[in-house]
Design a protein around this motif. Structure first.
Motif, PDB file in Angstrom:
ATOM      1  N   ASP A   1       0.810  -1.214   0.000  1.00  0.00           N
ATOM      2  CA  ASP A   1       0.000   0.000   0.000  1.00  0.00           C
ATOM      3  C   ASP A   1       0.849   1.273   0.000  1.00  0.00           C
ATOM      4  O   ASP A   1       0.329   2.376   0.201  1.00  0.00           O
ATOM      5  CB  ASP A   1      -0.958   0.021   1.195  1.00  0.00           C
TER       6      ASP A   1
ATOM      7  N   ASP B   1       2.217  -7.333   2.692  1.00  0.00           N
ATOM      8  CA  ASP B   1       1.043  -6.746   3.353  1.00  0.00           C
ATOM      9  C   ASP B   1       1.440  -6.336   4.770  1.00  0.00           C
ATOM     10  O   ASP B   1       1.676  -7.184   5.623  1.00  0.00           O
ATOM     11  CB  ASP B   1      -0.091  -7.773   3.396  1.00  0.00           C
ATOM     12  N   ARG B   2       1.539  -5.021   5.024  1.00  0.00           N
ATOM     13  CA  ARG B   2       2.035  -4.578   6.327  1.00  0.00           C
ATOM     14  C   ARG B   2       1.056  -4.866   7.461  1.00  0.00           C
ATOM     15  O   ARG B   2       1.437  -4.855   8.622  1.00  0.00           O
ATOM     16  CB  ARG B   2       2.427  -3.104   6.278  1.00  0.00           C
ATOM     17  N   ALA B   3      -0.212  -5.132   7.133  1.00  0.00           N
ATOM     18  CA  ALA B   3      -1.190  -5.439   8.174  1.00  0.00           C
ATOM     19  C   ALA B   3      -1.094  -6.878   8.653  1.00  0.00           C
ATOM     20  O   ALA B   3      -1.491  -7.195   9.778  1.00  0.00           O
ATOM     21  CB  ALA B   3      -2.605  -5.168   7.659  1.00  0.00           C
ATOM     22  N   THR B   4      -0.536  -7.781   7.831  1.00  0.00           N
ATOM     23  CA  THR B   4      -0.529  -9.198   8.187  1.00  0.00           C
ATOM     24  C   THR B   4       0.857  -9.839   8.158  1.00  0.00           C
ATOM     25  O   THR B   4       1.028 -10.934   8.710  1.00  0.00           O
ATOM     26  CB  THR B   4      -1.433  -9.995   7.233  1.00  0.00           C
TER      27      THR B   4
ATOM     28  N   ALA C   1      -1.805   0.043  16.029  1.00  0.00           N
ATOM     29  CA  ALA C   1      -2.130  -0.103  14.608  1.00  0.00           C
ATOM     30  C   ALA C   1      -0.870  -0.081  13.762  1.00  0.00           C
ATOM     31  O   ALA C   1       0.182   0.416  14.182  1.00  0.00           O
ATOM     32  CB  ALA C   1      -3.071   1.007  14.176  1.00  0.00           C
ATOM     33  N   ARG C   2      -0.980  -0.619  12.568  1.00  0.00           N
ATOM     34  CA  ARG C   2       0.124  -0.579  11.607  1.00  0.00           C
ATOM     35  C   ARG C   2      -0.207   0.325  10.422  1.00  0.00           C
ATOM     36  O   ARG C   2       0.684   0.783   9.720  1.00  0.00           O
ATOM     37  CB  ARG C   2       0.437  -1.995  11.099  1.00  0.00           C
ATOM     38  N   THR C   3      -1.492   0.555  10.182  1.00  0.00           N
ATOM     39  CA  THR C   3      -1.932   1.429   9.103  1.00  0.00           C
ATOM     40  C   THR C   3      -3.046   2.327   9.628  1.00  0.00           C
ATOM     41  O   THR C   3      -3.589   2.090  10.704  1.00  0.00           O
ATOM     42  CB  THR C   3      -2.469   0.619   7.905  1.00  0.00           C
TER      43      THR C   3
END
Length: 315
Positions: free
Chosen positions: A103, A123-126, A223-225
């Motif tokens: 992203d 994917d920085r969220a996972t 959070a990461r994003t």
């Protein structure tokens, strides 16, 4: 406080980095606009690292690290460190593999590839980028260059502070620094020790340095994003950078995304420079949360057209 971390980077390392960067990096100006000073009733000096090669201060640490690397390199970055390492590797004849979040702004991904780097998206969220980088370093024999937790990178970023120290007017004793993992903040704090105090600035919801400095220990963001300030969304303070800032930095500061957008607009209107959201948070803190004379880093200008258009409409 981690004594080993405090000894990992010295002023001599920063001065050596400055010699290494001579003729390769841009010596960026400390600029101001009388109209901006008049509008806010104080002196505001802006270190225009948006004018640095690759559009951000990250080139400084990247070049210093790649120049000392043992071979080809791998780096982890949302975009600015990526571009810095990619260009430094191209200039020094090394191959660079860059692990970037999917992203990240498209302009940053495209520019990184344009400098000849091999880009791997995650994917920085996972996914854990540190684990990905460590695996690539082991499997392919690459020198891993952290975006902030690397003595070579911190020393390179500290060259920005050396320049600020040379140009800073008398009576200005604070430098507000856009902060993610803390490489620029820690390097500048070391370079400016005895001359000015560094204060970290972060986006709301990603204020791990504010909370860590207050708590006396490293704490993580939940959070990461979730912020437009993609360049400075690190999960936690660096193991090397935090002890330096714990010793030298003043209290951290926080700004909203809306304030970052307003600062981008004001930077363009008064200073005629283009900033990305993460590169504008220090200016936002100076404009909306600080009362005295102050210097700030404008740490990056890698913004896509749609985001910049949004900033120009910010109230």
């Amino acid at each position: 406080m981690d004594d080993a971390a405090l000894e990992a980077v010295t002023r001599a390392d920063i001065e050596a980095a400055a010699a290494r960067l001579a003729g390769h990096a841009v010596r960026t100006p400390l600029i101001w606009a009388p109209s901006l000073d008049a509008a806010f009733g104080r002196r505001i000096r802006v270190k225009a690292e948006c004018l640095q090669l690759t559009g951000s201060f990250k080139f400084r640490g990247a070049f210093n690290a790649v120049a000392q690397a043992t071979g080809d390199v791998v780096a982890l970055s949302s975009g600015n460190h990526a571009q810095g390492v990619a260009l430094a590797a191209q200039m020094l004849g090394r191959h660079a593999v860059i692990v970037m979040p999917a992203d990240a702004p498209r302009v940053k991904i495209e520019n990184t590839r344009g400098y000849g780097a091999e880009v791997m998206l995650y994917d920085r969220a996972t996914e854990d980028r540190d684990a990905i980088g460590a695996r690539l370093a082991t499997e392919r024999g690459l020198d891993l260059i952290s975006p902030f937790d690397d003595p070579r990178v911190i020393a390179g970023q500290g060259t920005c502070g050396l320049e600020v120290a040379e140009d800073l007017p008398e009576g200005i004793a604070e430098l507000l620094v856009c902060c993610g993992g803390g490489g620029l903040s820690a390097g500048c704090a070391l370079a400016l020790e005895g001359r000015a105090t560094v204060r970290t600035v972060e986006p709301a919801g990603f204020d791990d340095y504010v909370r860590s400095l207050a708590a006396g220990r490293r704490v993580e963001n939940a959070a990461r994003t979730g912020s437009i300030c993609d360049a400075i969304l690190s999960p936690r303070p660096g193991a090397l950078t935090f002890p330096i800032l714990q010793r030298l930095a003043g209290p951290g500061m926080v700004v909203t995304d809306a304030e970052a957008l307003r600062a981008m607009r004001l930077a363009f209107e008064h200073l005629r420079i283009v900033l990305e959201p993460g590169g504008a948070v220090a200016l936002a803190a100076a404009l909306f949360h600080h009362e005295g004379d102050v210097a700030v880093t404008a740490s990056g200008g890698n913004v896509d057209a749609a985001m910049f258009a949004r900033a120009l409409k910010a109230d």
